[in-house]
Enzyme design. Structure first.
Site, mmCIF file in Angstrom:
data_model
loop_
_atom_site.group_PDB
_atom_site.id
_atom_site.type_symbol
_atom_site.label_atom_id
_atom_site.label_comp_id
_atom_site.label_asym_id
_atom_site.label_seq_id
_atom_site.Cartn_x
_atom_site.Cartn_y
_atom_site.Cartn_z
ATOM 1 N N THR A 191 11.843 39.105 -10.146
ATOM 2 C CA THR A 191 12.630 37.950 -10.628
ATOM 3 C C THR A 191 14.073 38.113 -10.123
ATOM 4 O OG1 THR A 191 12.969 39.051 -12.752
ATOM 5 C CG2 THR A 191 11.196 37.435 -12.621
ATOM 6 N N LYS B 96 8.858 45.842 -11.948
ATOM 7 C CA LYS B 96 10.006 44.944 -11.815
ATOM 8 C C LYS B 96 10.863 45.083 -13.066
ATOM 9 C CE LYS B 96 10.613 41.047 -13.067
ATOM 10 N NZ LYS B 96 11.269 41.139 -14.383
ATOM 11 N N THR C 199 7.750 48.455 -20.046
ATOM 12 C CA THR C 199 8.705 47.496 -19.514
ATOM 13 C C THR C 199 8.009 46.318 -18.897
ATOM 14 O OG1 THR C 199 10.672 47.193 -18.218
ATOM 15 C CG2 THR C 199 8.878 48.308 -17.118
ATOM 16 N N GLU D 130 20.739 44.918 -13.301
ATOM 17 C CA GLU D 130 21.669 43.828 -12.987
ATOM 18 C C GLU D 130 23.090 44.366 -12.894
ATOM 19 O OE1 GLU D 130 19.166 40.019 -14.669
ATOM 20 O OE2 GLU D 130 20.561 41.004 -16.014
ATOM 21 N N ASN E 76 24.287 37.157 -15.413
ATOM 22 C CA ASN E 76 23.747 36.613 -16.653
ATOM 23 C C ASN E 76 24.511 35.408 -17.154
ATOM 24 O OD1 ASN E 76 21.384 38.200 -17.369
ATOM 25 N ND2 ASN E 76 22.843 39.885 -17.121
ATOM 26 N N SER F 232 19.846 31.943 -15.459
ATOM 27 C CA SER F 232 19.499 32.924 -14.435
ATOM 28 C C SER F 232 18.047 33.320 -14.611
ATOM 29 C CB SER F 232 20.388 34.150 -14.570
ATOM 30 O OG SER F 232 20.202 34.769 -15.821
#
Lengths: 409, 409
Positions: A156, A182, A193, A280, A404, A409
């Site tokens: 993603t 991911k 996760t 991120e 974010n 997003s």
């Protein structure tokens, strides 16, 4: 930029006998994006999974739990990105089931033999017709060698696909282990996760798979955090195809069991750490090791307090050895009878605090040197017992906010 | 820029009979900065305080607790900025005590009649000689009308001084309440915040002061959070000088007791909320109200999960109604038997989610409209009971990262 992580080479990823993978573009949220992945598992494969403890768990997570508990052999999995199918109520459950039925129909299976996975935006209806319409293309693409494509197909906001592979010798046979994951944001797995898939062709007694997947998750995905947000969709799945030609493993404590577990854990940890390295906005990879606790639980409590502190994380981003912030996080971690005069703090090899106060020998430039590195170990010694635990995390940068704060997003 | 908050006018702050305040520049960390404040309390004043639950509590917090428990009347307080005197071990304790001794010497008091407070960088030695050298100037400055100066004197990364004042009629007398606070970062008070000072000239039975200060803190400072980091130095102090000419209040549940408590709470909440409005990088003031819990504790658990989620906070910064992030936070707040199908979510008057799924009547533009406001109420209905609680917080912006990634902010 991910921290010391590069995209896997397809040629480094060993196919796992009994597993075929197909990837296509279904247009779930955006066009021209690989957003649909199917796994096809040969007869005889056993599957176990662990899923998010978030009470707002997504519809596909609920269906996965049902199908795994149902006892029928799992023979296929379908993964979409672009939409999490979470916070969608009864309608979301119906759409997840419809997706399983569509894939099962193509394969001559029962719907309960299919596991569904979704990742993406929360509280939007899953466009399951678009997924159903794209399944033939995904099935036509299915190949044993498509692990790198799958790692790409489940991304993603990840900036890189994540995949690792290894082989070990067991009873004269070569056993393969390959996995993908991911992550990126909403990362504080609690049981597993979003998303990790690990496959092996090892022969392992089916009843061992469930405890094994829990143990692997606990030592890998359940030890990483990016922002402390536990996703609604976390899922970690272990598949064993039993194709390798060695005597079946019937105990995880046998010599062969230990070899296999060590190899699986190595891949699972690399996959979990890859999520942090590609967190991120991450610019640093930080290992938080807490020693000298009375229990592993209290070590983790302290490690997570440090790993989640925005002040600690911004100090790492700034390479600022403002290390009092780490002591403050240790202090509020929730250990009621913690004695601050017994606590030592190390940054890699640098002894920063001794018995709760600044180490007289500590020099700012030593702290500064370590803070500038891209890989840093924070070590806290509690002086209360013999327990130890470790958590992996990253820093908090401007890019985390940018990513974010982008509209949806 | 603080959210809907401006600097107090000195003329709006009523002096409290029995309290004098002096402010000066001691050069604790930086030159030419008001960084030293003394409070002088007339004989007959009673004082109670609540302090951080951080186990790494600062040396001055430890000395405050000792002196308040010691039973001698507190007659003075000394507050420095620029250095927190936390993570400083036995040496830090000695320096905090030396500061009390120096001030007590000037005033002919015992050191145990002085309370010390420090705020600033952690794990650096307190330059107590510089503080001692500046005490005469602070004492020479002492005036009843110096509350606005004091609000300025205790600031660190605050962008505005914070002070509020009110008067109520009690038994024919005018009773004054005036308070100041500071905050900015490392704000998730656990018993109180760094720093709040509230004074009244009310006549109140001394034994009521301690339960009163706890109750006030619980309903004000203990309900705000900026970054979830509980400071090492949080301190909230209530002073009653007994100068107002009304019959002493001997019960907080009497008519007069309730009037006084309501007025005190109003000022305490404004001071606490002012800290959030001036939170590091804050652009929005967010009220998180959780209803329908089985207990107040579980309402707070959910409210704090929302208020601490970096994903929720960045969505507020972006004015992006990515509201699934709020549901995800509700889900991981730690209520093991939470039933997602009973949960409703409102953003001000907009009904976003119903029974755990998107409200069919919800329109994106309605969510967007509320998200663009500078004051937003998030309301979550758990559908489990009758308990309610509220927490106040702010968004997470680029400026938070910038402020905290500045070298040694």
């Amino acid at each position: 930029m991910p921290v010391n992580l590069s995209a896997p080479l397809a040629s480094d990823l060993h196919p796992v006998a009994g597993v075929r993978i197909g990837v296509t573009e279904a247009g779930v949220r955006k066009a021209q994006r690989k957003d649909l992945t199917v796994f096809l598992l040969d007869e005889g494969t056993t599957v176990a999974g662990v899923f998010t403890q978030n009470r707002f768990c997504a519809a596909p997570v609920q269906v996965c739990r049902e199908h795994l508990d149902g006892g029928q052999a799992i023979r296929a999995m379908v993964v979409n990105t672009g939409n999490a199918n979470a916070g969608t109520g009864a309608d979301g459950l119906a759409r997840a089931r419809a997706t399983c039925e569509a894939l099962a129909g193509h394969l001559g299976l029962a719907a309960s033999q299919v596991l569904p996975f979704s990742t993406g935006v929360i509280m939007e209806p899953l466009p399951h017709e678009r997924i159903a319409a794209a399944l033939p293309a995904a099935l036509a693409d299915a190949q044993p060698g498509h692990w790198a494509r799958a790692a790409e197909g489940i991304m993603t906001t990840d900036t890189l696909p994540k995949a690792f592979s290894t082989q070990v010798q067991l009873g004269g046979a070569t056993v393969t282990i390959t996995g993908i994951s991911k992550g990126a944001g909403m990362i504080r797995p609690n049981m597993a996760t979003m998303l990790g898939f690990l496959a092996t062709d090892a022969c392992i007694a089916p009843e061992l798979l469930r405890p094994l997947v829990r143990e692997l998750a606990d030592q890998s995905f359940n030890r990483v955090t990016i922002d402390g947000d536990t996703s609604t969709n976390d899922s970690f799945v272990l598949m064993a195809t039993h194709k390798a030609r060695h005597a079946p493993i019937t105990s995880l404590d046998s010599a062969e069991g230990r070899v296999l577990k060590t190899a699986l854990l190595e891949v699972a940890q690399k996959l979990a750490q890859a999520i942090v390295r590609d967190g991120e906005g991450a610019t640093k990879f930080i290992t938080v090791r807490v020693e000298g606790g009375q229990t592993g639980e209290e070590c983790r409590q302290v490690a997570y307090a440090i790993a989640h502190s925005p002040l600690v994380k911004t100090a790492f981003f700034a390479s600022d050895p403002n290390l009092g912030r780490i002591l403050a996080a240790v202090g509020y971690a929730g250990i009621a009878d913690l004695d601050q005069t017994k606590i030592d703090l190390f940054l890699d090899d640098v002894h920063v605090a001794v018995q709760g106060g600044r180490n007289p020998a500590y020099r700012e430039e030593d702290g500064q040197r370590v803070m500038k590195q891209s890989e840093i170990t924070v070590r806290v010694v509690l002086g209360r017992g013999a327990a130890v635990d470790t958590v992996w995390t990253c820093d908090l940068s401007h890019d985390y906010v940018t990513i974010n704060a982008d509209y949806r997003s």
